[in-house]
Design a protein around this motif. Structure first.
Motif, PDB file in Angstrom:
ATOM      1  N   SER A   1      -4.150  -2.949  13.733  1.00 39.80           N
ATOM      2  CA  SER A   1      -4.715  -1.776  13.057  1.00 39.80           C
ATOM      3  C   SER A   1      -3.810  -0.580  13.281  1.00 39.80           C
ATOM      4  CB  SER A   1      -6.101  -1.463  13.629  1.00 39.80           C
ATOM      5  OG  SER A   1      -6.936  -2.588  13.504  1.00 39.80           O
ATOM      6  N   GLY A   2      -3.818   0.341  12.329  1.00 34.99           N
ATOM      7  CA  GLY A   2      -3.041   1.559  12.516  1.00 34.99           C
ATOM      8  C   GLY A   2      -2.830   2.317  11.224  1.00 34.99           C
ATOM      9  N   GLU A   3      -1.980   3.332  11.308  1.00 36.91           N
ATOM     10  CA  GLU A   3      -1.675   4.191  10.156  1.00 36.91           C
ATOM     11  C   GLU A   3      -0.324   3.790   9.577  1.00 36.91           C
ATOM     12  OE1 GLU A   3      -0.359   8.780   9.318  1.00 36.91           O
ATOM     13  OE2 GLU A   3      -1.350   8.325  11.205  1.00 36.91           O
TER      14      GLU A   3
ATOM     15  N   PRO B   1       0.829  -1.212   0.000  1.00 33.49           N
ATOM     16  CA  PRO B   1       0.000   0.000   0.000  1.00 33.49           C
ATOM     17  C   PRO B   1       0.866   1.267   0.000  1.00 33.49           C
ATOM     18  CG  PRO B   1       0.165  -0.880   2.210  1.00 33.49           C
ATOM     19  CD  PRO B   1       0.900  -1.835   1.327  1.00 33.49           C
ATOM     20  N   GLU B   2       0.211   2.413  -0.086  1.00 33.74           N
ATOM     21  CA  GLU B   2       0.908   3.702  -0.018  1.00 33.74           C
ATOM     22  C   GLU B   2       1.043   4.133   1.441  1.00 33.74           C
ATOM     23  OE1 GLU B   2       2.017   5.679  -2.665  1.00 33.74           O
ATOM     24  OE2 GLU B   2       1.589   3.868  -3.829  1.00 33.74           O
ATOM     25  N   PRO B   3       2.141   4.820   1.795  1.00 39.83           N
ATOM     26  CA  PRO B   3       2.222   5.408   3.136  1.00 39.83           C
ATOM     27  C   PRO B   3       1.093   6.423   3.331  1.00 39.83           C
ATOM     28  CG  PRO B   3       4.357   5.526   2.012  1.00 39.83           C
ATOM     29  CD  PRO B   3       3.341   5.095   0.996  1.00 39.83           C
ATOM     30  N   GLY B   4       0.646   6.573   4.576  1.00 38.10           N
ATOM     31  CA  GLY B   4      -0.434   7.516   4.872  1.00 38.10           C
ATOM     32  C   GLY B   4      -1.793   6.865   4.919  1.00 38.10           C
ATOM     33  N   GLY B   5      -1.897   5.661   4.361  1.00 38.83           N
ATOM     34  CA  GLY B   5      -3.154   4.924   4.431  1.00 38.83           C
ATOM     35  C   GLY B   5      -3.276   4.249   5.788  1.00 38.83           C
ATOM     36  N   SER B   6      -4.304   3.442   5.941  1.00 39.13           N
ATOM     37  CA  SER B   6      -4.452   2.747   7.214  1.00 39.13           C
ATOM     38  C   SER B   6      -4.663   1.257   6.959  1.00 39.13           C
ATOM     39  CB  SER B   6      -5.606   3.323   8.021  1.00 39.13           C
ATOM     40  OG  SER B   6      -6.814   3.155   7.315  1.00 39.13           O
ATOM     41  N   VAL B   7      -4.351   0.473   7.983  1.00 40.61           N
ATOM     42  CA  VAL B   7      -4.570  -0.973   7.930  1.00 40.61           C
ATOM     43  C   VAL B   7      -5.470  -1.359   9.091  1.00 40.61           C
ATOM     44  CG1 VAL B   7      -2.455  -1.607   6.719  1.00 40.61           C
ATOM     45  CG2 VAL B   7      -2.399  -1.374   9.195  1.00 40.61           C
ATOM     46  N   SER B   8      -6.211  -2.441   8.915  1.00 40.67           N
ATOM     47  CA  SER B   8      -7.085  -2.955   9.970  1.00 40.67           C
ATOM     48  C   SER B   8      -6.661  -4.365  10.314  1.00 40.67           C
ATOM     49  CB  SER B   8      -8.539  -2.988   9.505  1.00 40.67           C
ATOM     50  OG  SER B   8      -8.961  -1.683   9.186  1.00 40.67           O
TER      51      SER B   8
END
Length: 128
Positions: free
Chosen positions: A70-72, A41-48
């Motif tokens: 989860s986090g940014e 993914p791109e930096p700045g997105g979030s994961v769950s």
């Protein structure tokens, strides 16, 4: 390796200060075979927690990578774009995938430690 926590989907997390590094385990790369492409993914997105954030394509198959927490996303390992084989040769060092600022540090407590993960892998391999 010391300080790592593991998910049942074969990702590891190393929490250091405000940031947690995530990658796939040696067990996972061994089952995948030679990694030829990594989608991150791109930096700045979030994961769950438990949700996919990318994919690893090997000579055998393509596998989704799930986030153990989860986090940014604060950083992505861009070296993997040009050298996806780092996941095979160095899954815990050069082959890390993303760095995340954890949204809920307590999620780390639900992950397995090294002994639990080793036992989990042995049981999983025995059932296949």
């Amino acid at each position: 390796m010391d300080g790592l926590k593991y998910a049942e989907s074969h990702e590891w997390v190393k929490h250091e200060g405000p940031v947690a590094t995530i990658g796939i385990t040696d067990h996972a790369q061994d089952h995948l075979g030679e990694v030829v492409f990594v989608e991150l993914p791109e930096p700045g997105g979030s994961v769950s927690k438990g949700k996919g954030f990318g994919a690893v394509e090997s000579v055998k198959a393509t596998s989704d990578i799930n986030s153990p927490i989860s986090g940014e996303i604060v950083e992505v390992n861009s070296k993997l774009t040009e050298t996806p084989g780092l996941i095979n040769s160095s899954p815990y060092e050069g082959g890390w995938m993303i760095k995340v600022k954890p949204g809920s540090p307590s999620e780390l407590e639900s992950l397995m430690g090294p002994k639990e993960y080793t036992k989990f892998c042995e049981e999983e391999d025995a059932s296949h």
